[in-house]
Design a protein around this motif. Structure first.
Motif, PDB file in Angstrom:
ATOM      1  N   PRO A 236      19.068  22.511  28.009  1.00  0.00           N
ATOM      2  CA  PRO A 236      20.156  22.640  26.641  1.00  0.00           C
ATOM      3  C   PRO A 236      21.790  22.957  27.216  1.00  0.00           C
ATOM      4  O   PRO A 236      22.704  22.505  26.733  1.00  0.00           O
ATOM      5  N   CYS A 237      21.617  23.989  28.282  1.00  0.00           N
ATOM      6  CA  CYS A 237      22.904  24.360  28.743  1.00  0.00           C
ATOM      7  C   CYS A 237      23.924  23.281  29.381  1.00  0.00           C
ATOM      8  O   CYS A 237      25.111  23.323  29.323  1.00  0.00           O
ATOM      9  N   THR A 238      23.053  22.440  29.928  1.00  0.00           N
ATOM     10  CA  THR A 238      23.921  21.101  30.251  1.00  0.00           C
ATOM     11  C   THR A 238      25.083  20.513  29.216  1.00  0.00           C
ATOM     12  O   THR A 238      26.164  20.141  29.591  1.00  0.00           O
ATOM     13  N   HIS A 239      24.613  20.629  27.731  1.00  0.00           N
ATOM     14  CA  HIS A 239      25.529  20.043  27.053  1.00  0.00           C
ATOM     15  C   HIS A 239      26.337  21.199  26.170  1.00  0.00           C
ATOM     16  O   HIS A 239      27.028  20.835  25.196  1.00  0.00           O
ATOM     17  N   CYS A 240      26.731  22.268  26.850  1.00  0.00           N
ATOM     18  CA  CYS A 240      27.410  23.435  26.262  1.00  0.00           C
ATOM     19  C   CYS A 240      28.796  23.471  27.007  1.00  0.00           C
ATOM     20  O   CYS A 240      28.895  23.589  28.041  1.00  0.00           O
ATOM     21  N   LYS A 241      30.001  23.821  25.813  1.00  0.00           N
ATOM     22  CA  LYS A 241      31.151  23.769  26.521  1.00  0.00           C
ATOM     23  C   LYS A 241      31.260  24.880  27.430  1.00  0.00           C
ATOM     24  O   LYS A 241      32.241  25.129  28.311  1.00  0.00           O
ATOM     25  N   ARG A 242      30.900  25.965  26.918  1.00  0.00           N
ATOM     26  CA  ARG A 242      30.829  27.346  27.697  1.00  0.00           C
ATOM     27  C   ARG A 242      30.336  27.062  28.941  1.00  0.00           C
ATOM     28  O   ARG A 242      30.746  27.752  29.899  1.00  0.00           O
ATOM     29  N   TYR A 243      29.075  26.599  29.153  1.00  0.00           N
ATOM     30  CA  TYR A 243      28.524  26.426  30.499  1.00  0.00           C
ATOM     31  C   TYR A 243      29.542  25.855  31.359  1.00  0.00           C
ATOM     32  O   TYR A 243      29.558  26.047  32.651  1.00  0.00           O
ATOM     33  N   GLN A 244      30.285  24.630  30.896  1.00  0.00           N
ATOM     34  CA  GLN A 244      31.464  24.047  31.698  1.00  0.00           C
ATOM     35  C   GLN A 244      32.270  24.842  32.192  1.00  0.00           C
ATOM     36  O   GLN A 244      32.659  24.576  33.407  1.00  0.00           O
ATOM     37  N   LYS A 245      32.690  25.939  31.397  1.00  0.00           N
ATOM     38  CA  LYS A 245      33.647  26.882  31.898  1.00  0.00           C
ATOM     39  C   LYS A 245      33.180  27.895  33.014  1.00  0.00           C
ATOM     40  O   LYS A 245      33.448  28.145  33.914  1.00  0.00           O
ATOM     41  N   VAL A 246      31.931  28.339  32.601  1.00  0.00           N
ATOM     42  CA  VAL A 246      31.217  29.186  33.569  1.00  0.00           C
ATOM     43  C   VAL A 246      31.089  28.532  34.946  1.00  0.00           C
ATOM     44  O   VAL A 246      30.822  29.217  35.966  1.00  0.00           O
ATOM     45  N   ARG A 247      30.788  27.126  35.143  1.00  0.00           N
ATOM     46  CA  ARG A 247      30.672  26.741  36.416  1.00  0.00           C
ATOM     47  C   ARG A 247      32.017  26.456  37.284  1.00  0.00           C
ATOM     48  O   ARG A 247      31.749  26.280  38.637  1.00  0.00           O
ATOM     49  N   GLN A 248      33.076  27.216  36.620  1.00  0.00           N
ATOM     50  CA  GLN A 248      34.224  27.471  37.588  1.00  0.00           C
ATOM     51  C   GLN A 248      34.037  29.027  37.947  1.00  0.00           C
ATOM     52  O   GLN A 248      33.568  29.995  37.364  1.00  0.00           O
ATOM     53  N   MET A 249      34.537  29.167  39.399  1.00  0.00           N
ATOM     54  CA  MET A 249      33.927  30.442  39.913  1.00  0.00           C
ATOM     55  C   MET A 249      34.445  31.695  39.210  1.00  0.00           C
ATOM     56  O   MET A 249      33.610  32.568  39.253  1.00  0.00           O
ATOM     57  N   PRO A 250      35.816  31.489  38.721  1.00  0.00           N
ATOM     58  CA  PRO A 250      36.225  32.906  38.064  1.00  0.00           C
ATOM     59  C   PRO A 250      35.405  33.310  37.182  1.00  0.00           C
ATOM     60  O   PRO A 250      35.120  34.639  36.995  1.00  0.00           O
ATOM     61  N   PHE A 251      35.202  32.350  36.392  1.00  0.00           N
ATOM     62  CA  PHE A 251      34.306  32.521  35.139  1.00  0.00           C
ATOM     63  C   PHE A 251      32.744  32.995  35.279  1.00  0.00           C
ATOM     64  O   PHE A 251      32.315  33.958  34.850  1.00  0.00           O
ATOM     65  N   ARG A 252      32.391  32.455  36.491  1.00  0.00           N
ATOM     66  CA  ARG A 252      30.883  32.926  37.023  1.00  0.00           C
ATOM     67  C   ARG A 252      31.064  34.371  37.682  1.00  0.00           C
ATOM     68  O   ARG A 252      29.975  35.028  37.268  1.00  0.00           O
ATOM     69  N   GLN A 253      31.869  34.689  38.373  1.00  0.00           N
ATOM     70  CA  GLN A 253      32.085  35.976  38.888  1.00  0.00           C
ATOM     71  C   GLN A 253      32.206  36.922  37.734  1.00  0.00           C
ATOM     72  O   GLN A 253      31.683  38.005  37.663  1.00  0.00           O
ATOM     73  N   ALA A 254      32.869  36.831  36.838  1.00  0.00           N
ATOM     74  CA  ALA A 254      33.048  37.546  35.743  1.00  0.00           C
ATOM     75  C   ALA A 254      31.674  37.840  34.929  1.00  0.00           C
ATOM     76  O   ALA A 254      31.243  38.960  34.438  1.00  0.00           O
ATOM     77  N   LEU A 255      30.999  36.825  34.632  1.00  0.00           N
ATOM     78  CA  LEU A 255      29.461  36.744  34.035  1.00  0.00           C
ATOM     79  C   LEU A 255      28.615  37.738  34.836  1.00  0.00           C
ATOM     80  O   LEU A 255      28.010  38.430  34.393  1.00  0.00           O
ATOM     81  N   LEU A 256      28.549  37.655  36.265  1.00  0.00           N
ATOM     82  CA  LEU A 256      27.828  38.425  37.195  1.00  0.00           C
ATOM     83  C   LEU A 256      28.301  39.671  36.905  1.00  0.00           C
ATOM     84  O   LEU A 256      27.320  40.877  37.078  1.00  0.00           O
ATOM     85  N   LYS A 257      29.501  40.182  37.023  1.00  0.00           N
ATOM     86  CA  LYS A 257      30.089  41.415  36.862  1.00  0.00           C
ATOM     87  C   LYS A 257      29.564  42.140  35.568  1.00  0.00           C
ATOM     88  O   LYS A 257      29.073  43.223  35.278  1.00  0.00           O
ATOM     89  N   LYS A 258      29.550  41.464  34.459  1.00  0.00           N
ATOM     90  CA  LYS A 258      29.027  41.754  33.313  1.00  0.00           C
ATOM     91  C   LYS A 258      27.542  42.061  33.325  1.00  0.00           C
ATOM     92  O   LYS A 258      27.069  43.065  32.717  1.00  0.00           O
ATOM     93  N   LEU A 259      26.894  41.366  33.984  1.00  0.00           N
ATOM     94  CA  LEU A 259      25.239  41.435  34.098  1.00  0.00           C
ATOM     95  C   LEU A 259      25.006  42.482  35.212  1.00  0.00           C
ATOM     96  O   LEU A 259      23.688  43.071  35.153  1.00  0.00           O
ATOM     97  N   GLY A 260      26.020  43.118  35.839  1.00  0.00           N
ATOM     98  CA  GLY A 260      25.875  44.146  36.878  1.00  0.00           C
ATOM     99  C   GLY A 260      25.041  43.420  38.188  1.00  0.00           C
ATOM    100  O   GLY A 260      24.355  44.232  38.708  1.00  0.00           O
ATOM    101  N   LEU A 261      25.252  42.202  38.520  1.00  0.00           N
ATOM    102  CA  LEU A 261      24.697  41.439  39.533  1.00  0.00           C
ATOM    103  C   LEU A 261      25.641  41.478  40.719  1.00  0.00           C
ATOM    104  O   LEU A 261      26.998  41.335  40.336  1.00  0.00           O
ATOM    105  N   PRO A 262      25.073  41.296  41.880  1.00  0.00           N
ATOM    106  CA  PRO A 262      26.172  41.112  42.892  1.00  0.00           C
ATOM    107  C   PRO A 262      27.098  39.670  42.885  1.00  0.00           C
ATOM    108  O   PRO A 262      26.772  38.750  42.415  1.00  0.00           O
TER     109      PRO A 262
END
Length: 330
Positions: free
Chosen positions: A300-326
């Motif tokens: 399902p994520c493939t069809h989500c606009k938010r996933y398309q943003k998260v594919r960009q590195m700055p957005f993905r790094q921010a997500l990892l930080k919120k999760l407390g992951l490296p």
């Protein structure tokens, strides 16, 4: 650490109590009737008491459950029994995603206090009927305020702090001038207060961006401006795949509260919740979000606009930080 397969103990889930809603909010897919479409993952229905009971019995590790998502949870006729069962099992319930609170029988208001319902975020986008009804179409502000007063009455009667109430005010051009009065009313009603960007600023533009920026206090007047500045999602729902998985009212595992494109199987059937979270498809979705594998049509994520943003590195790094992951390497 295998980040995709990292899964904290599932003590908190999101479980839709009702996907039905009596309002016709023009930016909401439920209000627009889109959730009723056959191809949609949400559908139109209520969580059943026997399904809820089986879920709790099979998942004794659960401690908190969010009941609100695409619909209005208070429309579920089984809600009194659901509240009682959760209380008996020591599971805290909440509606932090939001409720319009246009419907609340007195008996149900009393049970919210009796069974210590944790919190309710009430969507109130205006302090006048004209302003409120411009977005909350089909609703009535006076009824909402009466229902809040009813909850407060029982809180006072039983000397309880539950449920905690929050006033959520989505900012539009037609209501931005009412922000100070709304904030004052919230204080008088013993409610926390939160301003929220609207998700379609091009449809409902604010009229005084500098004023809105000051009132919201996030350095931006629109969601687009905020995400461009911060390089992070305003509402990072993707992290729910790890922290608070979303389950539909009929048991379909959605993963996050945004997903209405498909599901990851049904947790009310077969092996249950934990097996669904460990399934190949669900694990693949998490790997997709982290950029470890490419998009796949059946996820399902493939069809989500938010996933398309998260594919960009700055957005993905921010997500990892919120999760407390490296952080990932560029």
């Amino acid at each position: 650490m295998d980040l995709a397969h990292y899964q904290p103990p599932t003590r908190f889930i999101r479980l839709e109590a009702s996907s039905k809603c009596q309002l016709k909010c023009p930016l909401c897919i439920t209000g627009l009737g889109l959730t009723r479409q056959q191809a949609n993952a949400i559908g139109w229905g209520h969580l059943r008491l026997d399904d809820f009971a089986r879920l709790l019995a099979a998942s004794p590790q659960l401690q908190r459950i969010e009941l609100s998502n695409y619909g209005e949870l208070f429309l579920n006729p089984a809600l009194p029994q659901i509240l009682k069962l959760a209380h008996q099992k020591g599971v805290r319930l909440l509606a932090a995603n939001g409720a319009n609170l246009n419907y609340l029988p007195e008996s149900l208001a009393r049970l919210l206090v009796k069974y210590q319902f944790e919190k309710i975020k009430v969507s109130i986008d205006g302090v006048s009927e004209a302003s409120y009804q411009q977005y909350r179409q089909g609703g009535k502000l006076s009824q909402v305020l009466d229902n809040i007063a009813l909850i407060n009455h029982f809180k006072a009667k039983y000397r309880s702090k539950y449920p905690r109430l929050k006033w959520q005010f989505i900012v539009f051009g037609h209501n931005e001038h009412e922000i100070p009065q709304a904030r004052q009313m919230a204080q008088e009603l013993d409610m926390a207060f939160k301003l929220k960007f609207n998700y379609k600023p091009q449809v409902f533009p604010v009229r005084n961006p500098d004023y809105v920026k000051q009132e919201i206090g996030l350095g931006a007047a629109t969601i687009d401006e905020y995400e461009a500045q911060q390089k992070t999602l305003y509402s990072p729902a993707c992290m729910q795949l790890w922290t608070s998985p979303q389950v539909n009212w009929d048991g379909r595992l959605l993963g996050c509260c945004v997903n209405h494109f498909g599901d990851f199987g049904n947790v009310f059937e077969g092996p249950g919740l934990e097996a669904g979270l460990q399934s190949e498809k669900y694990q693949y979705a998490k790997a997709m979000v982290l950029g470890q594998v490419p998009p796949r049509p059946d996820v399902p994520c493939t069809h989500c606009k938010r996933y398309q943003k998260v594919r960009q590195m700055p957005f993905r790094q921010a997500l990892l930080k919120k999760l407390g992951l490296p952080a990932l390497s560029d």
